[in-house]
Design an enzyme around this catalytic site. Structure first.
Site: not given
Ligand code: RIB
Length: 313
Positions: A183, A245, A248-249, A251, A286
């Site tokens: 990012n 939220d 984790a976007a 991810d 989440g």
């Molecule tokens: O990228 C998001 C993650 O970063 C969360 O789930 C948290 O566990 C941290 O590792």
């Protein structure tokens, strides 16, 4: 052929609050929940839900969270025989505050993730011959990430390195990465100059390609991403969605990118998928619970028109 993921597995302890507390302040929040997380595990869940056979390699701790974290991966369809319990330590934990705007602040305690090492590399090596893509992040020891990237690249497996959280990287790693997906903050720490202007972001992407990665994507949240390869730099727009939220976007983005590449899709399509998965994830609370499945991604792509923002707008 599968998507392989080597990385962190965390339990996320999440407080939703009107804003971040100031130093020394006690703030009343609105809700608390726990959710399976960890950048590695989140990316594995994203890839599995989107339809790729996905194998996770990592460690959980010897505590109540360990079995729950393994179970969450399994329920998402991730193959977990490469996830072992470390008898000597606790599971990775992330303490997260999500404020009303959807922005988040995270403190991570590595626990078992910090002890990922030779045993995981050996398991990874065993599965490289049947893998097409390896996803890596930086919540496990850096030397393990470097070794994994090298072994995968030498085995002809495409390596996607999501260099999160931000840290300096050894120069040698770039040549092993097919894709690098920082990012803005992470890219800044990799190139060593501020990314305040759009031109600086484009220059950063070029610099990272120059270091040896074939494909570089700098993700920019609601602005989309900047993609660079040896042919040049281009902006890819984001989808406009209501944000609750943002955890984790990135991810979701990386998991979807991996699946699209695993399927042999074009760079354009892969980036569209990745942006769409990231967009869907920010509309839900989440980390792992927010990862879209394939039907949701396809429906989203069919329904949404991209909102193009030219550089500087
Ligand atoms: O990228 C998001 C993650 O970063 C969360 O789930 C948290 O566990 C941290 O590792």
């Amino acid at each position: 052929m599968s998507v392989l993921v080597l990385g962190s597995i965390n339990m996320d302890l999440v407080a939703v609050a009107p804003r971040f507390p100031r130093p020394g302040e006690t703030l009343r929040g609105q809700r608390f929940f726990t959710a399976a997380g960890g950048k590695g595990a989140n990316q594995a869940v994203a890839a599995a839900r989107l339809g790729a056979p996905t194998r996770m390699v990592g460690r959980v701790g010897n505590d109540v969270f360990g079995p729950a974290l393994r179970q969450a991966l399994m329920e998402a369809g991730v193959e977990v025989s490469g996830v072992e319990v470390d008898p000597e330590t606790s599971s990775g934990i992330a303490v997260i505050v999500v404020e009303e705007s959807g922005q988040n602040a995270i403190v991570v305690i590595p626990g078992a993730n910090g002890r990922v090492g030779g045993a995981e590399l050996a398991r990874l090596e065993r599965w490289l011959p049947e893998a097409r893509v390896l996803l890596l992040q930086l919540e496990i020891p850096l030397e393990v990430v470097v070794q994994a990237a090298e072994r995968a690249a030498r085995a002809g497996v495409s390596v996607i390195l999501n260099p999160a959280p931000a840290m300096a990287l050894p120069e040698e790693i770039y040549r092993w990465c097919t894709w690098l997906t920082p990012n803005e903050v992470e890219a800044e720490s990799l190139v060593g100059f501020p990314l305040r202007e759009d031109q600086a972001i484009e220059e950063a992407a070029r610099v990272l390609v120059g270091k040896g990665c074939a494909h570089v994507v700098i993700t920019l949240g609601e602005r989309g991403c900047v993609y660079a390869d040896r042919g040049g730099v281009r902006w890819v727009p984001a989808y406009s969605v209501p944000v609750v939220d943002t955890v984790a976007a990135g991810d979701a983005f990386n998991g979807a990118l991996a699946v699209a590449l695993w399927e042999g899709r074009s760079v354009e399509e892969a980036l569209r998928w990745a942006n769409a998965a990231g967009a869907i994830s920010v509309t839900r609370y989440g980390a792992q619970p927010s990862m879209p499945n394939r039907d949701e991604l396809m429906a989203f792509l069919a329904q949404h028109v991209e909102t193009h923002r030219a550089p500087g707008s």
